[in-house]
Enzyme design. Structure first.
Site, PDB file in Angstrom:
ATOM      1  CD  GLU A  70      -2.723   0.740   1.389  1.00 46.96           C
ATOM      2  OE1 GLU A  70      -2.836   0.328   3.703  1.00 46.96           O
ATOM      3  OE2 GLU A  70      -4.119   1.946   2.304  1.00 46.96           O
ATOM      4  CG  ASP A  71       1.323   3.145   3.127  1.00 48.11           C
ATOM      5  OD1 ASP A  71       0.862   3.241   2.436  1.00 48.11           O
ATOM      6  OD2 ASP A  71       1.370   2.591   4.627  1.00 48.11           O
TER       7      ASP A  71
END
Ligand code: MN
Length: 734
Positions: free
Chosen positions: A76-77
């Site tokens: 996600e990051d």
């Protein structure tokens, strides 16, 4: 900052054959991915996955879960991809990391309290593996522990979500320590002043309270020792949030809640619990109605304990919990206590426990035959009968498995269902039959022209949609039945040569309708339309008997009246009779041009009168299928008119042929209205002549005379005058 060595060490203790190298590699990969990233607190980002992994190690999970915990924010990051994770750590780790990533979609949605249960279920449903939820809970717990660095508005929002969604999830999974900590942290951020107040008051009375509880602990210990029962007896402090919610729930003061002190007895064996209960009830007076046996009847999260309340020294009420060590472990660690058997290690003999557990946990309905199969099933699908999808406003809607956009539309609003023509599912156009999946975002497309159809019943799964569609179809069918019933009655009345307008009135029919069990004329028409009320029987009631006696004679007239427009002025003698009717509009078909003497059939057209065809006209055969509209007609000898008919004369190609044919025809008393001549390559001429004749006999005499003209090869009647004329018109255009 937690060092990875601690996590590794914890894992090695819990699971001697764990793949430690995988965890090291996961640590190194996470460190590389998150390099340079900072949390809002200013700490390096890596602290977060390390804390999460450490909690998972404390839950005694295996190397797969711990690695996934270290990697849970990489997709996600950071720039890490699914492919990389899969290549380096395998499918199982990827499944977990991906599962946690997907859940962040739910997190970002706005949630109202009434949505909470749906969101919890959706999280469970979207997590194809329960370990996904365990990682998510650890993730949330660490985020809650470090909530201080956020703005107050954000703090409150996240705390509320934690209280609504994640604490109940932890409770559902039976992980008591996570539930308690999440609740207390949420409490602190949502109601800060109440939190401080309770904190202060607990601290103020703690010493006195502790002494009192210690007294009871000692007295209980003494009795147990005397009986030779080994048990761990200790005071139990209520956590802040449970004091707060008890005050709110029961609308009582702090002192009243806090007076309820707690003692917990943890025995070595399950069987000792009831003995301990008996001894305690012997020692103190039990408070009636407070005994709860969660051993015999465990809570749905498999919590087991005996709860009782007694009157202690100085008349103060004390709550006492009695449970075995096994029960205590389950109440604190919940599913995690069972899950550790999943990852490597000793599986055998533990299945039954897990199965009972999971069955309760998921509020399982159906009977499971094979435990092994069941476990696989659980891993894939926690709610086999439901799917959870989002509205564009990110509201969660629970639907039955197999539900389609139609179900979804009706779940939102009946009107939306009514006009639904399709949907955008995750931004892509989908048909009405499209089967919705967990986490889909569904946007319904509508059209004002759209109406529900019977077909839809094949695609819907919800009873709401089914009921509404049925109701609509029922209404439409009623309307159709009403029209049909009314028309049928009108027609039957017309058949009897009665004026429908005179008969079909409220005053005239309502008594008969009511006698037949219908409250209104409309409902009676529906009955007629559906065939529930037999039209002939009904007619006999409302129509004088005399009308029926004429029926046989008159019926044709009735039919004709129904279909035919009467000729407006005095009827022209047409040469055709239909029984005793002479006031109807009659036309001769141009396809076959009947002349008196031909066998003929009448065809009742809609609005164009009676069309007369020759009996052998192919057209009349097609139309004649509708026998009701086909009537027998006879030539009227007294009223012969002039009839156009076309004949084809084949001749040798010699000069003056047309003149000779013309003379022959007029000699026979017939007029020529049209003629055309063609000559083909074989030196043959063909003449299409349209002539007026009185009847078939007249025509035949004309044709016979023509056969005797020199140069004429053949004479025949043309059955398709219109076709011939049309092809000539076409030729002239070219
Ligand atoms: Mn995270």
């Amino acid at each position: 900052m937690i060092r990875p060595e601690f996590i590794i060490e914890e894992l090695r203790k819990n699971m001697p054959d764990a793949d430690l190298d995988m965890v090291w590699r996961a640590y190194a990969f996470a460190a590389r991915c998150h390099r340079g990233q900072k949390r809002l607190s200013g700490e390096g980002y890596l602290v977060h996955p390390l804390e999460v992994a450490s909690m998972l190690a404390k839950m005694k999970l295996g190397h797969v879960s711990i690695s996934a915990g270290l990697l849970h924010d990489t997709i996600e990051d950071t720039f890490a991809t699914h492919e990389e994770i899969k290549q380096m750590f395998g499918d199982e780790v990827l499944l977990l990391v991906d599962g946690v990533t997907k859940l962040s979609l739910i997190e970002s949605s706005t949630q109202e309290e009434r949505q909470a249960e749906n969101v919890r279920k959706m999280i469970l449903a979207m997590s194809e593996d329960i370990r996904v939820i365990l990682i998510k809970l650890a993730d949330r717990l660490h985020n809650m522990r470090t909530l201080d660095s956020l703005r107050p508005v954000k703090q409150k929002k996240i705390a509320q979500e934690t209280l609504d969604i994640y604490a109940p999830l932890a409770n559902r999974l039976g992980i008591g320590w996570i539930k308690t900590e999440l609740e207390n942290l949420s409490f602190k951020y949502i109601w800060p002043s109440e939190y401080r107040e309770i904190q202060k008051r607990v601290a103020a009375v703690e010493d006195e309270r502790e002494k009192y509880v210690e007294k009871i602990v000692n007295e209980v210990n003494e009795v147990l020792e005397k009986e030779g029962i080994k048990a761990d007896v200790r005071g139990r402090s209520k956590h802040y949030f449970s004091i707060f919610s008890k005050m709110r729930r029961q609308d009582i003061s702090f002192d009243e809640v806090f007076d309820l002190m707690g003692v917990r007895v943890i025995t070595d064996s399950d069987s000792a619990c009831y003995m301990v209960l008996g001894l305690i009830h012997n020692l103190y007076k039990p408070i009636p109605g407070k005994l709860k046996d969660y051993i015999a009847l465990p809570k749905e999260n498999m919590y087991q304990s005996l709860h009782t309340a007694i009157v202690g020294p100085e008349g103060r009420a004390v709550e006492i919990q009695i449970r075995s060590r096994r029960m205590h472990l389950i109440s604190e660690e919940g599913i995690a206590a069972h899950w550790r058997y999943k990852e490597g290690g000793s599986r055998e003999g533990k299945y039954d426990d897990q199965i009972v557990w999971l069955r309760r946990l998921m509020e399982w309905q159906q009977e499971i035959k094979n435990p092994h199969e069941f476990l696989e099933y659980v891993k894939i699908d926690l709610f086999p009968e439901e799917v959870y999808v989002f509205t564009p406003q990110q509201e969660v809607k629970p639907l039955p498995r197999g539900a389609t956009p139609i179900d979804f539309a009706y779940a939102i609003h009946t009107d939306l269902g009514f006009h639904c023509i399709g949907a955008k599912v995750n931004g892509k156009i989908a048909s009405l039959r499209h089967e919705l999946k967990n986490g889909d975002i569904v946007d319904i497309l509508t059209s004002q022209q759209q109406k529900p159809s019977r077909d839809w019943l094949k695609y819907v799964k919800t009873s709401k949609a089914r009921t509404k569609i049925r109701a609509f179809i029922g209404q439409a069918e009623k309307q159709r039945a009403l029209t049909l019933g009314k028309e049928a009655l009108e027609k039957e009345l017309a058949r009897l040569d009665l004026d429908p307008a005179e008969y079909i009135t409220e005053t005239k029919l309502l008594p008969y309708a009511q006698a037949a069990g219908y409250m209104s004329l409309d409902s009676m028409f529906i009955g007629l339309g559906l065939g529930k009320l037999k039209i002939q029987q009904f007619l006999r009631k409302i129509v004088p008997k005399a009308a029926f006696d004429k029926k046989n004679k008159m019926s044709l007239r009735g039919v004709i009246k129904k279909f035919i427009v009467r000729s407006p002025k005095s009827p022209k003698p047409s040469g055709v009779r239909i029984q005793d009717m002479d006031d109807i509009l009659i036309k001769f078909a141009h396809c076959c041009d009947p002349v008196p003497g031909d066998a003929i059939k009448g065809f009742i057209s809609r609005g164009r009168g009676l069309i007369v065809h020759t009996a052998d006209c192919p057209n009349s055969k097609n139309l004649g299928l509708d026998s009701e509209r086909c009537v027998d007609v006879k030539w009227d000898i007294k009223a012969e008119g002039k009839h156009l008919v076309m004949i084809l004369v084949e001749t040798e190609d010699r000069p003056g042929m047309l003149a000779q044919i013309s003379v022959c025809i007029s000699d026979n008393g017939a007029n020529i209205t049209d003629a055309m001549i063609r000559t083909d390559s074989h030196k043959r001429g063909s003449v299409h002549v349209t002539i007026e004749v009185r009847n078939l006999k007249h025509l035949q005499s004309v044709m016979n005379s023509l056969m005797r003209v020199k140069g004429v090869i053949s004479v025949e009647r043309v059955r398709d005058r219109q076709g011939v004329l049309a092809s000539r018109a076409n030729r002239m255009k070219q």
